[in-house]
Design a protein around this motif. Structure first.
Motif, PDB file in Angstrom:
ATOM      1  N   ALA A  40       0.809  -1.217   0.000  1.00 14.72           N
ATOM      2  CA  ALA A  40       0.000   0.000   0.000  1.00 14.72           C
ATOM      3  C   ALA A  40       0.845   1.271   0.000  1.00 14.72           C
ATOM      4  O   ALA A  40       0.297   2.370  -0.026  1.00 14.72           O
ATOM      5  CB  ALA A  40      -0.915   0.005   1.227  1.00 14.72           C
ATOM      6  N   LYS A  41       2.181   1.101   0.052  1.00 17.96           N
ATOM      7  CA  LYS A  41       3.085   2.254   0.127  1.00 17.96           C
ATOM      8  C   LYS A  41       2.686   3.173   1.288  1.00 17.96           C
ATOM      9  O   LYS A  41       2.581   4.397   1.153  1.00 17.96           O
ATOM     10  CB  LYS A  41       3.102   3.024  -1.197  1.00 17.96           C
ATOM     11  CG  LYS A  41       3.666   2.216  -2.370  1.00 17.96           C
ATOM     12  CD  LYS A  41       3.675   3.035  -3.653  1.00 17.96           C
ATOM     13  CE  LYS A  41       4.384   2.299  -4.789  1.00 17.96           C
ATOM     14  NZ  LYS A  41       3.789   0.977  -5.087  1.00 17.96           N
ATOM     15  N   SER A  71      13.145  -2.550   4.366  1.00 22.74           N
ATOM     16  CA  SER A  71      11.873  -2.180   3.752  1.00 22.74           C
ATOM     17  C   SER A  71      11.974  -0.818   3.077  1.00 22.74           C
ATOM     18  O   SER A  71      12.745   0.051   3.494  1.00 22.74           O
ATOM     19  CB  SER A  71      10.769  -2.145   4.810  1.00 22.74           C
ATOM     20  OG  SER A  71       9.544  -1.744   4.234  1.00 22.74           O
ATOM     21  N   ASN A  72      11.149  -0.614   2.050  1.00 25.40           N
ATOM     22  CA  ASN A  72      11.128   0.671   1.355  1.00 25.40           C
ATOM     23  C   ASN A  72      10.032   1.601   1.877  1.00 25.40           C
ATOM     24  O   ASN A  72       9.749   2.631   1.283  1.00 25.40           O
ATOM     25  CB  ASN A  72      10.959   0.464  -0.154  1.00 25.40           C
ATOM     26  CG  ASN A  72       9.676  -0.284  -0.490  1.00 25.40           C
ATOM     27  OD1 ASN A  72       8.905  -0.652   0.396  1.00 25.40           O
ATOM     28  ND2 ASN A  72       9.447  -0.519  -1.770  1.00 25.40           N
ATOM     29  N   VAL A  73       9.395   1.218   2.988  1.00 29.11           N
ATOM     30  CA  VAL A  73       8.405   2.093   3.624  1.00 29.11           C
ATOM     31  C   VAL A  73       8.857   2.376   5.058  1.00 29.11           C
ATOM     32  O   VAL A  73       9.582   1.576   5.658  1.00 29.11           O
ATOM     33  CB  VAL A  73       6.995   1.459   3.635  1.00 29.11           C
ATOM     34  CG1 VAL A  73       6.504   1.217   2.215  1.00 29.11           C
ATOM     35  CG2 VAL A  73       6.970   0.178   4.451  1.00 29.11           C
ATOM     36  N   PRO A  74       8.452   3.518   5.625  1.00 32.47           N
ATOM     37  CA  PRO A  74       8.857   3.859   6.991  1.00 32.47           C
ATOM     38  C   PRO A  74       8.128   3.013   8.036  1.00 32.47           C
ATOM     39  O   PRO A  74       6.907   2.874   7.996  1.00 32.47           O
ATOM     40  CB  PRO A  74       8.476   5.339   7.112  1.00 32.47           C
ATOM     41  CG  PRO A  74       7.424   5.553   6.095  1.00 32.47           C
ATOM     42  CD  PRO A  74       7.708   4.611   4.975  1.00 32.47           C
ATOM     43  N   ASN A 271      -5.432  -3.177   5.448  1.00 34.07           N
ATOM     44  CA  ASN A 271      -5.638  -2.268   4.318  1.00 34.07           C
ATOM     45  C   ASN A 271      -6.849  -1.373   4.534  1.00 34.07           C
ATOM     46  O   ASN A 271      -6.814  -0.165   4.237  1.00 34.07           O
ATOM     47  CB  ASN A 271      -5.802  -3.067   3.026  1.00 34.07           C
ATOM     48  CG  ASN A 271      -5.894  -2.188   1.806  1.00 34.07           C
ATOM     49  OD1 ASN A 271      -6.982  -1.761   1.411  1.00 34.07           O
ATOM     50  ND2 ASN A 271      -4.754  -1.886   1.203  1.00 34.07           N
ATOM     51  N   HIS A 272      -7.919  -1.937   5.060  1.00 38.43           N
ATOM     52  CA  HIS A 272      -9.127  -1.146   5.336  1.00 38.43           C
ATOM     53  C   HIS A 272      -8.817  -0.031   6.333  1.00 38.43           C
ATOM     54  O   HIS A 272      -9.266   1.111   6.158  1.00 38.43           O
ATOM     55  CB  HIS A 272     -10.224  -2.050   5.883  1.00 38.43           C
ATOM     56  CG  HIS A 272     -11.454  -1.316   6.309  1.00 38.43           C
ATOM     57  ND1 HIS A 272     -12.290  -0.678   5.422  1.00 38.43           N
ATOM     58  CD2 HIS A 272     -11.973  -1.090   7.546  1.00 38.43           C
ATOM     59  CE1 HIS A 272     -13.286  -0.094   6.075  1.00 38.43           C
ATOM     60  NE2 HIS A 272     -13.112  -0.327   7.368  1.00 38.43           N
ATOM     61  N   SER A 279      -3.518   6.877   5.111  1.00 43.48           N
ATOM     62  CA  SER A 279      -2.064   6.680   5.083  1.00 43.48           C
ATOM     63  C   SER A 279      -1.552   5.977   3.833  1.00 43.48           C
ATOM     64  O   SER A 279      -0.338   5.904   3.600  1.00 43.48           O
ATOM     65  CB  SER A 279      -1.615   5.885   6.320  1.00 43.48           C
ATOM     66  OG  SER A 279      -2.198   4.597   6.333  1.00 43.48           O
ATOM     67  N   ILE A 280      -2.457   5.451   3.010  1.00 44.02           N
ATOM     68  CA  ILE A 280      -2.025   4.756   1.798  1.00 44.02           C
ATOM     69  C   ILE A 280      -1.341   5.738   0.841  1.00 44.02           C
ATOM     70  O   ILE A 280      -1.836   6.841   0.589  1.00 44.02           O
ATOM     71  CB  ILE A 280      -3.217   4.063   1.109  1.00 44.02           C
ATOM     72  CG1 ILE A 280      -3.663   2.867   1.967  1.00 44.02           C
ATOM     73  CG2 ILE A 280      -2.857   3.610  -0.308  1.00 44.02           C
ATOM     74  CD1 ILE A 280      -4.826   2.086   1.389  1.00 44.02           C
TER      75      ILE A 280
END
Length: 287
Positions: A40-41, A71-74, A271-272, A279-280
């Motif tokens: 979801a980035k 990871s590429n996300v914080p 995800n929901h 935040s997506i």
């Protein structure tokens, strides 16, 4: 990328979205959170309660840290509801980048005192601190506990608490409870109190007991200034509902066959929640 809570939530507060803190009870839940955050980035918080740390052991944190680093996300690794100094120090030594000291059931001055001491110790190690003022309710089906009668956070007291302790984030009580609400209970958040707390303080605010509350109220709490929302029961309920279904209808026993579908069900909840928190796609703001 592994960040402190202060680094993570400063951006969230500035851009008016919230980050989910998802309680991770083992490696499958860690996968569920991190992999969904990457898909979801979205930034995410890996929250671990002291009882969960006792179960997964200190060595698990090395794995969690490595997963966050690559990871590429914080991501943040956060101790949820630390109850005493020993639990705080243990988490800091393990490599948590954020700790919560929950002195909410103590007399006010004692809460201020222990929170201030934790801030001094944690900040010296480069670790963020979350405090709590007011008490979170309990539904009787969560390891995080809670109280029978909620004490709502007083906005003026919140201002004094933040000033005197130096906490980086503040968990507030506006009517939520840990766990899944019984069918005959309809939770209602006191958003007017939240609005007053936001006006009285300038640090990121935290909402505990974010599971099973009406989506509209959670979304509104984000609009009013909540930057971190804790989710545990909703995610675990979905995971173990699927696990029970698989185990009751098959003779499977291999974890790699049973758990993938459970992870997928947990990720649907994650995800929901990320959509509710807006935040997506926000991981790009941290680059």
């Amino acid at each position: 990328m592994l960040l402190t809570m202060k680094e993570l939530l400063e951006t969230a507060q500035k851009n008016k979205f919230a980050v989910g803190a998802f309680n991770v009870a083992d490696s499958t839940f860690l996968r569920a959170v991190v992999e969904e955050a990457e898909r979801a980035k979205a930034p995410a918080i890996i929250a671990i309660h002291p009882t969960e740390l006792e179960f997964v052991t200190d060595e698990f944190i090395s794995y969690a840290k490595h997963r966050a680093y690559v990871s590429n996300v914080p991501l943040v690794i956060h101790l949820d509801h630390g109850g005493n100094m020993n639990e705080i120090v243990r988490a800091i030594k393990c490599g948590f980048t954020s700790v919560m000291i929950d002195g909410s059931t103590l007399p006010y001055e004692e809460n201020v005192s222990i929170t201030k001491k934790v801030v001094e110790i944690a900040h010296a190690a480069g670790v963020s601190v979350e405090g709590e003022l007011g008490t979170i309710g309990q539904t009787g089906n969560s390891v995080e506990g809670g109280v029978s009668e909620i004490t709502y956070t007083d906005p003026e007291q919140a201002k004094d608490f933040v000033t005197r302790t130096g906490v980086d984030t503040l968990a507030v009580a506006i009517g939520t409870a840990h766990g899944i609400y019984p069918k005959d209970v309809k939770p209602e958040l006191q958003l007017d109190i939240l609005k007053k707390i936001r006006e009285a303080t300038d640090i990121p605010l935290v909402l505990h007991g974010g599971s099973a509350n009406p989506d509209s109220e959670i979304a509104e709490s984000v609009r009013l200034g909540v930057s971190k929302i804790n989710i545990s029961s909703d995610m675990k309920f979905a995971y173990f509902k699927k696990a029970r279904e698989i185990l009751s209808t098959t003779e499977l026993w291999d974890p790699n066959v049973i758990y993938p579908e459970c992870i997928t069900e947990a990720q649907k909840v994650i995800n929901h929640k990320m959509k509710l928190f807006s935040s997506i796609g926000k991981a790009e703001l941290y680059r």
